[in-house]
Scaffold this active site. Structure first.
Site, short mmCIF file in Angstrom:
data_model
loop_
_atom_site.label_atom_id
_atom_site.label_comp_id
_atom_site.label_asym_id
_atom_site.label_seq_id
_atom_site.Cartn_x
_atom_site.Cartn_y
_atom_site.Cartn_z
N TYR A 39 3.32 5.08 1.31
CA TYR A 39 2.96 6.06 2.33
C TYR A 39 1.65 5.68 3.06
O TYR A 39 1.40 6.15 4.16
CB TYR A 39 2.71 7.43 1.68
N CYS A 70 -0.28 12.13 -5.72
CA CYS A 70 -0.38 11.11 -4.69
C CYS A 70 -1.55 11.51 -3.79
O CYS A 70 -1.49 12.56 -3.14
CB CYS A 70 0.92 11.09 -3.90
N THR A 72 -2.48 10.16 -1.07
CA THR A 72 -2.13 10.06 0.34
C THR A 72 -1.43 11.35 0.78
O THR A 72 -1.81 11.96 1.79
CB THR A 72 -1.22 8.84 0.56
N CYS A 206 -6.12 6.40 -5.64
CA CYS A 206 -4.68 6.23 -5.41
C CYS A 206 -4.08 6.16 -6.80
O CYS A 206 -4.55 5.38 -7.64
CB CYS A 206 -4.40 4.95 -4.63
N THR A 207 -3.06 6.97 -7.04
CA THR A 207 -2.56 7.08 -8.41
C THR A 207 -1.95 5.76 -8.90
O THR A 207 -1.88 5.53 -10.11
CB THR A 207 -1.54 8.23 -8.53
N HIS A 208 -1.50 4.92 -7.98
CA HIS A 208 -0.99 3.60 -8.40
C HIS A 208 -2.09 2.79 -9.10
O HIS A 208 -1.82 2.02 -10.01
CB HIS A 208 -0.51 2.80 -7.19
N1 DGL Z 1 0.08 6.59 -5.14
C1 DGL Z 1 -0.15 7.16 -3.87
C2 DGL Z 1 -1.59 7.58 -3.66
O1 DGL Z 1 -2.18 8.08 -4.55
C3 DGL Z 1 0.49 6.55 -2.69
C4 DGL Z 1 0.39 5.10 -2.44
C5 DGL Z 1 1.18 4.78 -1.21
O2 DGL Z 1 2.34 5.20 -1.15
O3 DGL Z 1 0.64 4.12 -0.29
O4 DGL Z 1 -2.15 7.46 -2.63
#
Ligand code: DGL
Length: 283
Positions: A39, A70, A72, A206-208
């Site tokens: 996103y 997330c 974002t 960012c949770t990733h």
């Molecule tokens: N994991 C998400 C976040 O915390 C989104 C990463 C993405 O889709 O760009 O922002």
């Protein structure tokens, strides 16, 4: 009834895991919008539409409460959905439902805990200025949500954000550790160059990125504290459910994992992080 956890992909599992550990009896449905991930480089309106669709899917699956795991989605879409969509949707559904984010819990953790201040002597005056580094997607960085919200609470904290345009996609597609390490080290260096020194503390916004927390730790000076969104969110959701018994979290220990992308097993990094293989069903 259940708690829904939403992310563009697998990153939200970092928050999901903390929630499951905290509320083991509750029912959980996780939704990864992998057909549309990442996103972070998308225009705001698209992020709002995709986030709304994800919430609807989770409410259809029986969730009372959806946690946007997330940054974002939370920084770009949460307020819009709460103000313009949820009131009517709630009425149409005929039951209490709500959507919560992860930014406020993170900011509370970042501003509410005691930490070491760096003292700067200027004449007789001692100034304390904490430099907080935030690593996030370009959309979260552009929203300036961390700068704005932290500034409202703490004037003695300077926030510097570092957008990482490729990182969520690399994690999502299972990039190898060497590539992730180089990418993360590059961002840590870029941030330190901009600040003039490394940050005193850092938020993985960012949770990733939480899934690669060890690589961030290695890229920052030893001992740099990281603020953990998953723990901060689990604390906040637990308190929220205590205050709001109208949202039922269920109690059969259900765990469902849905994806808008390709169903089946997720990549090796997720397995390592999760502590075992994880299979997703079609959303
Ligand atoms: N994991 C998400 C976040 O915390 C989104 C990463 C993405 O889709 O760009 O922002």
């Amino acid at each position: 009834m259940a708690i829904g956890v939403f992310d563009s992909g697998i990153g939200g599992l970092s928050v999901h895991k903390a929630l499951v550990d905290r509320l083991p009896a509750a029912d959980f449905v996780y939704l990864a919008d992998q057909a549309n991930t990442p996103y972070g480089g998308r225009p705001g309106e698209e992020i709002v539409d995709l986030t709304r669709a994800g919430c609807e899917r989770l409410f259809d699956a029986g969730c009372d409460l959806v946690v946007l795991a997330c940054n974002t989605a939370a920084s770009v879409a949460l307020r819009r959905l709460q103000q313009t969509w949820l009131p009517g949707y709630r009425k149409a559904l005929g039951r209490p439902v709500n959507v919560l984010g992860i930014i406020v819990p993170t900011i509370e953790a970042a501003t509410g805990l005691p930490w070491e201040h760096e003292a700067e002597r200027r004449g007789e005056k001692v100034e304390h200025l904490e430099v907080l580094g935030v690593f996030s997607t370009p959309a979260t960085t552009a929203s300036r949500v961390y700068e704005i919200e932290i500034d409202k609470r703490r004037q003695d904290v300077a926030v510097f954000s570092e957008p990482c345009p490729n990182l969520a996609r690399m994690i999502e597609t299972g990039a190898d550790e060497a590539a992730l390490k180089a990418e993360i080290a590059g961002h840590a260096r870029a941030l330190a160059t901009r600040i003039g020194r490394p940050p005193d503390r850092a938020i993985l916004g960012c949770t990733h990125y939480e899934i690669t927390a060890e690589l961030f730790r290695a890229a920052l000076p030893p001992g740099t504290p990281l603020i953990h969104q998953p723990d901060a969110t689990a604390d906040a959701i637990e308190r929220y459910l205590e205050r709001h018994p109208e949202y039922r979290a269920g109690q059969s220990g259900l765990r469902r994992f849905l994806t808008t992308g390709t169903p089946g097993r997720q990549n090796g990094l997720v397995s390592t992080f999760w502590g075992g293989p994880l299979d997703f069903e079609a959303a």
